[in-house]
Motif scaffolding. Structure first.
Motif, mmCIF file in Angstrom:
data_model
loop_
_atom_site.group_PDB
_atom_site.id
_atom_site.type_symbol
_atom_site.label_atom_id
_atom_site.label_comp_id
_atom_site.label_asym_id
_atom_site.label_seq_id
_atom_site.Cartn_x
_atom_site.Cartn_y
_atom_site.Cartn_z
ATOM 1 N N VAL A 21 -0.433 5.666 0.290
ATOM 2 C CA VAL A 21 -1.341 5.720 0.086
ATOM 3 C C VAL A 21 -0.922 3.986 -0.983
ATOM 4 O O VAL A 21 -0.677 4.368 -2.961
ATOM 5 N N VAL A 22 -0.719 2.845 -1.269
ATOM 6 C CA VAL A 22 0.188 1.422 -2.113
ATOM 7 C C VAL A 22 -1.966 0.392 -2.782
ATOM 8 O O VAL A 22 -1.415 0.075 -3.305
ATOM 9 N N ALA A 23 -2.181 0.599 -1.474
ATOM 10 C CA ALA A 23 -3.586 -0.205 -1.585
ATOM 11 C C ALA A 23 -4.184 -0.064 -0.593
ATOM 12 O O ALA A 23 -4.649 0.383 0.331
ATOM 13 N N GLU A 24 -5.777 -0.815 -0.995
ATOM 14 C CA GLU A 24 -6.809 -0.153 -0.078
ATOM 15 C C GLU A 24 -7.266 -1.723 -0.001
ATOM 16 O O GLU A 24 -7.179 -2.936 -0.138
ATOM 17 N N ALA A 25 -7.602 -1.609 1.307
ATOM 18 C CA ALA A 25 -7.792 -3.730 1.889
ATOM 19 C C ALA A 25 -8.998 -4.125 1.553
ATOM 20 O O ALA A 25 -10.375 -3.339 0.744
ATOM 21 N N ILE B 137 -0.272 1.508 3.218
ATOM 22 C CA ILE B 137 1.100 2.651 2.903
ATOM 23 C C ILE B 137 2.944 1.635 3.333
ATOM 24 O O ILE B 137 2.803 0.956 4.000
ATOM 25 N N VAL B 138 3.745 2.801 2.744
ATOM 26 C CA VAL B 138 5.140 2.430 2.627
ATOM 27 C C VAL B 138 5.690 4.455 2.983
ATOM 28 O O VAL B 138 4.840 4.975 2.208
ATOM 29 N N GLY C 252 9.127 -2.196 -4.354
ATOM 30 C CA GLY C 252 7.195 -2.456 -4.890
ATOM 31 C C GLY C 252 6.805 -2.683 -4.463
ATOM 32 O O GLY C 252 5.876 -3.773 -5.586
ATOM 33 N N ILE C 253 6.314 -2.879 -3.163
ATOM 34 C CA ILE C 253 5.424 -3.377 -2.625
ATOM 35 C C ILE C 253 4.144 -2.433 -3.101
ATOM 36 O O ILE C 253 4.027 -1.336 -3.029
ATOM 37 N N LYS C 254 3.369 -3.213 -3.374
ATOM 38 C CA LYS C 254 1.317 -2.957 -4.008
ATOM 39 C C LYS C 254 0.773 -3.470 -3.936
ATOM 40 O O LYS C 254 -0.185 -3.110 -3.699
ATOM 41 N N ASP C 255 0.450 -4.454 -2.216
ATOM 42 C CA ASP C 255 -0.260 -5.476 -2.350
ATOM 43 C C ASP C 255 -0.074 -5.966 -1.052
ATOM 44 O O ASP C 255 1.014 -6.065 -0.205
ATOM 45 N N PHE C 256 -1.464 -6.772 -0.881
ATOM 46 C CA PHE C 256 -1.382 -6.830 1.356
ATOM 47 C C PHE C 256 -0.898 -7.986 1.461
ATOM 48 O O PHE C 256 -0.669 -8.309 2.504
ATOM 49 N N LYS C 257 -1.153 -8.689 0.246
ATOM 50 C CA LYS C 257 -0.222 -10.036 -0.084
ATOM 51 C C LYS C 257 1.103 -10.229 0.191
ATOM 52 O O LYS C 257 2.038 -11.357 0.545
ATOM 53 N N GLY D 118 3.146 -0.525 6.314
ATOM 54 C CA GLY D 118 2.008 -0.922 7.715
ATOM 55 C C GLY D 118 0.443 -0.675 7.506
ATOM 56 O O GLY D 118 0.365 0.120 6.437
ATOM 57 N N LEU D 119 -0.281 -1.210 7.827
ATOM 58 C CA LEU D 119 -1.649 -0.961 8.050
ATOM 59 C C LEU D 119 -2.527 0.219 8.823
ATOM 60 O O LEU D 119 -2.178 0.850 10.072
ATOM 61 N N VAL D 120 -2.977 1.373 8.517
ATOM 62 C CA VAL D 120 -3.663 2.390 8.097
ATOM 63 C C VAL D 120 -5.078 2.233 8.773
ATOM 64 O O VAL D 120 -5.220 2.540 7.061
#
Length: 271
Positions: free
Chosen positions: A217-221, A125-126, A134-139, A202-204
């Motif tokens: 939410v920008v990405a799922e694991a 999430i952002v 432009g955060i969009k990936d766990f990496k 962050g990861l939730v």
């Protein structure tokens, strides 16, 4: 004379009834439910629904990280039903669990009451409407797109899943070495840090993100990047209200609760 005495006796009974009725009304059974912080919204909705069908039972919640709740139970805190966001914390109270996990040989669960209630997903999430890089990936956590990333402590289920995700990406050691991680005591604290802009991301759990209007939410694991997420529940051996606890657990497994869980973003296991 007899009529007069009967009349006085009936008045006396009427007066006494004024005192006895409230006592009966207040004799509700109280159930103490320790539940993972990520179930807060769904369990409060469930309590309201249960009140309508079973008004003589009052649900008292204690919401916190699964690890904190486990420790409280271990240290003697009274609990009728425990709902964890991770198997590890429940296993540490289960005499039938792997002794390498239940190293203290704790035996707190009532025989045959443990089951998996719901499943969840981990998402990135952002802050709502504020993602300038432009955060969009766990990496992205190990790039210059991220200054601070909020993760749960490693004794918190979402923290353990976060670690597994970054280990699967072969980025955990690198991420730790970059001093970007802001550790949080519960998943709700992670959510708050991101919502307030104290962290870039962050990861939730998906359900936490779904209950907030302050994050995106920008990405799922990635699939297979962590162990399956299951929320185990059980009645405690020391409960003083086994019948009421069993009835509440049965309600948790029913169709009304399934609708509530689904509305928040959980998936009911076995459905």
């Amino acid at each position: 004379m007899i009529v007069s005495k009967l009349f006085k006796f009936s008045i006396l009974l009427s007066i006494l009834s004024l005192f006895t009725v409230p006592l009966t009304a207040n004799a509700a059974t109280e159930l103490t439910v320790f539940a993972a912080a990520s179930t807060t919204e769904s369990m409060n909705m469930i309590a309201e629904a249960y009140k309508k069908s079973t008004p003589d039972v009052k649900i008292l919640f204690n919401f916190d990280s699964s690890g904190t709740l486990k420790t409280q139970i271990e240290n003697g805190a009274y609990c009728d039903v425990y709902i964890s966001a991770g198997q590890k914390q429940m296993n540490q109270l289960d005499i039938k669990a792997d002794p390498k996990i239940n190293t203290k040989k704790l035996d707190f669960l009532a025989e045959g009451t443990r089951f998996n209630l719901v499943s969840n997903k981990v998402v990135l999430i952002v802050p709502k409407g504020h993602n300038p890089k432009g955060i969009k990936d766990f990496k992205d956590a190990v790039t210059d797109k991220v200054g601070i990333i909020s993760l749960g402590n490693l004794d918190v289920p979402v923290g353990l899943y976060s670690k597994e995700i970054y280990e699967s990406l072969d980025l955990w050691d690198k991420l730790k070495s970059m001093n970007k991680i802001s550790y949080a005591s519960t998943v709700k604290v992670v959510l708050s840090q991101v919502a307030e802009g104290a962290a870039d991301c962050g990861l939730v759990f998906r359900t936490d993100a779904a209950t907030s209007k302050a994050v995106d939410v920008v990405a799922e694991a990635p699939q297979g990047s962590h162990r399956p997420i299951a929320y185990p529940a059980a009645i405690m051996k020391e409960t003083k209200n086994m019948e009421a606890a069993a009835a509440f657990v049965k309600f948790l497994k029913g169709p009304e609760c399934e609708k509530i869980f689904n509305s928040i973003g959980f998936s009911v296991i076995g459905k």
